[in-house]
Design a protein around this motif. Structure first.
Motif, PDB file in Angstrom:
ATOM      1  N   ASN A  88       0.806  -1.225   0.000  1.00 10.95           N
ATOM      2  CA  ASN A  88       0.000   0.000   0.000  1.00 10.95           C
ATOM      3  C   ASN A  88       0.841   1.278   0.000  1.00 10.95           C
ATOM      4  O   ASN A  88       2.070   1.221  -0.027  1.00 10.95           O
ATOM      5  CB  ASN A  88      -1.022  -0.027   1.146  1.00 10.95           C
ATOM      6  CG  ASN A  88      -0.384   0.090   2.523  1.00 10.95           C
ATOM      7  OD1 ASN A  88       0.748   0.544   2.692  1.00 10.95           O
ATOM      8  ND2 ASN A  88      -1.125  -0.330   3.541  1.00 10.95           N
ATOM      9  N   GLU A  89       0.168   2.408   0.049  1.00 10.19           N
ATOM     10  CA  GLU A  89       0.813   3.714  -0.024  1.00 10.19           C
ATOM     11  C   GLU A  89       1.743   3.990   1.158  1.00 10.19           C
ATOM     12  O   GLU A  89       2.552   4.896   1.119  1.00 10.19           O
ATOM     13  CB  GLU A  89      -0.240   4.839  -0.109  1.00 10.19           C
ATOM     14  CG  GLU A  89      -1.051   4.831  -1.376  1.00 10.19           C
ATOM     15  CD  GLU A  89      -2.286   3.920  -1.307  1.00 10.19           C
ATOM     16  OE1 GLU A  89      -2.433   3.146  -0.317  1.00 10.19           O
ATOM     17  OE2 GLU A  89      -3.084   3.953  -2.249  1.00 10.19           O
ATOM     18  N   LYS A  90       1.611   3.202   2.211  1.00 14.68           N
ATOM     19  CA  LYS A  90       2.474   3.357   3.391  1.00 14.68           C
ATOM     20  C   LYS A  90       3.601   2.324   3.403  1.00 14.68           C
ATOM     21  O   LYS A  90       4.377   2.269   4.342  1.00 14.68           O
ATOM     22  CB  LYS A  90       1.644   3.250   4.659  1.00 14.68           C
ATOM     23  CG  LYS A  90       0.641   4.378   4.799  1.00 14.68           C
ATOM     24  CD  LYS A  90      -0.190   4.229   6.037  1.00 14.68           C
ATOM     25  CE  LYS A  90      -1.205   5.371   6.109  1.00 14.68           C
ATOM     26  NZ  LYS A  90      -2.099   5.240   7.246  1.00 14.68           N
ATOM     27  N   GLY A  91       3.650   1.459   2.371  1.00 17.55           N
ATOM     28  CA  GLY A  91       4.701   0.454   2.290  1.00 17.55           C
ATOM     29  C   GLY A  91       4.384  -0.832   3.023  1.00 17.55           C
ATOM     30  O   GLY A  91       5.260  -1.684   3.202  1.00 17.55           O
ATOM     31  N   LYS A 118       7.827  -4.090   6.301  1.00 15.66           N
ATOM     32  CA  LYS A 118       7.424  -2.799   5.745  1.00 15.66           C
ATOM     33  C   LYS A 118       8.508  -2.336   4.778  1.00 15.66           C
ATOM     34  O   LYS A 118       9.700  -2.479   5.045  1.00 15.66           O
ATOM     35  CB  LYS A 118       7.241  -1.767   6.856  1.00 15.66           C
ATOM     36  CG  LYS A 118       6.797  -0.432   6.331  1.00 15.66           C
ATOM     37  CD  LYS A 118       6.602   0.585   7.416  1.00 15.66           C
ATOM     38  CE  LYS A 118       6.119   1.871   6.746  1.00 15.66           C
ATOM     39  NZ  LYS A 118       6.218   3.016   7.575  1.00 15.66           N
ATOM     40  N   LYS A 121      10.427   2.281   1.157  1.00 12.76           N
ATOM     41  CA  LYS A 121       9.722   3.355   0.460  1.00 12.76           C
ATOM     42  C   LYS A 121       8.589   2.708  -0.332  1.00 12.76           C
ATOM     43  O   LYS A 121       8.794   1.694  -0.988  1.00 12.76           O
ATOM     44  CB  LYS A 121      10.686   4.084  -0.475  1.00 12.76           C
ATOM     45  CG  LYS A 121      10.159   5.355  -1.062  1.00 12.76           C
ATOM     46  CD  LYS A 121      11.252   6.087  -1.809  1.00 12.76           C
ATOM     47  CE  LYS A 121      10.702   7.369  -2.398  1.00 12.76           C
ATOM     48  NZ  LYS A 121      11.708   8.054  -3.207  1.00 12.76           N
ATOM     49  N   PRO A 122       7.373   3.275  -0.300  1.00 15.94           N
ATOM     50  CA  PRO A 122       6.269   2.675  -1.058  1.00 15.94           C
ATOM     51  C   PRO A 122       6.445   2.866  -2.562  1.00 15.94           C
ATOM     52  O   PRO A 122       7.299   3.638  -2.997  1.00 15.94           O
ATOM     53  CB  PRO A 122       5.040   3.441  -0.555  1.00 15.94           C
ATOM     54  CG  PRO A 122       5.580   4.766  -0.122  1.00 15.94           C
ATOM     55  CD  PRO A 122       6.974   4.488   0.405  1.00 15.94           C
ATOM     56  N   PRO A 129       2.847   8.476  -3.673  1.00 15.97           N
ATOM     57  CA  PRO A 129       2.777   7.088  -3.225  1.00 15.97           C
ATOM     58  C   PRO A 129       1.561   6.390  -3.825  1.00 15.97           C
ATOM     59  O   PRO A 129       0.496   6.986  -3.965  1.00 15.97           O
ATOM     60  CB  PRO A 129       2.632   7.197  -1.706  1.00 15.97           C
ATOM     61  CG  PRO A 129       3.159   8.548  -1.368  1.00 15.97           C
ATOM     62  CD  PRO A 129       2.852   9.416  -2.559  1.00 15.97           C
TER      63      PRO A 129
END
Length: 144
Positions: A88-91, A118, A121-122, A129
């Motif tokens: 996702n956009e948060k990695g 995690k 970087k996403p 992102p």
């Protein structure tokens, strides 16, 4: 005149930089490049090497964390499980779909994917992102 030329050079060089990293403009069509997430430890400078590093780290993670469910192995249960997930956009990893195999094989494949760390970087698209989708097959074969 010198000021106009300087401004044009700055604008032109900025446009070239943006097109190289984010996408291309050709015949009035804009194509944005999808930049994959960066696995921890893969923060090298080259985009190609980061993508190769991601694929290599993912394969290592899956093989290192692969566990055949004991009951399924004992009963000679085999199967192929497909796991669809996003970073996702948060990695962070989110499993979207698991199909094939028995429920125990599906649970094991999902557990393996959910253990992915995690990202450093996403993924990115157009400088923002973005969630990136992946599909990974798991083959459970007892070899008996």
């Amino acid at each position: 005149m010198k000021k106009v030329l300087l401004i044009l050079c700055i604008v032109f060089s900025t446009t070239l930089f943006a097109q190289e990293e984010w996408g291309n403009v050709q015949n009035n069509t804009v194509t944005l490049n999808e930049i994959p997430p960066i696995w921890p430890g893969c923060e090298s400078s080259s985009a190609t090497s980061r993508k190769n590093c991601f694929n290599q780290k993912l394969a290592q993670h899956i093989s290192k964390n692969f566990k055949y469910p004991a009951e399924e192995y004992k009963n000679n249960v085999e199967g192929k499980v497909i796991v669809e997930f996003i970073v996702n956009e948060k990695g962070m990893v989110e499993v979207k779909n698991v199909s094939g195999g028995t429920p125990a094989l599906q649970a094991e494949a999902k557990r393996n994917i959910m253990a992915i760390p995690k990202m450093a970087k996403p993924g990115m698209m157009g400088g923002k992102p973005r969630a990136i989708k992946y599909t990974v097959p798991f083959t459970f074969k007892t070899g008996k």
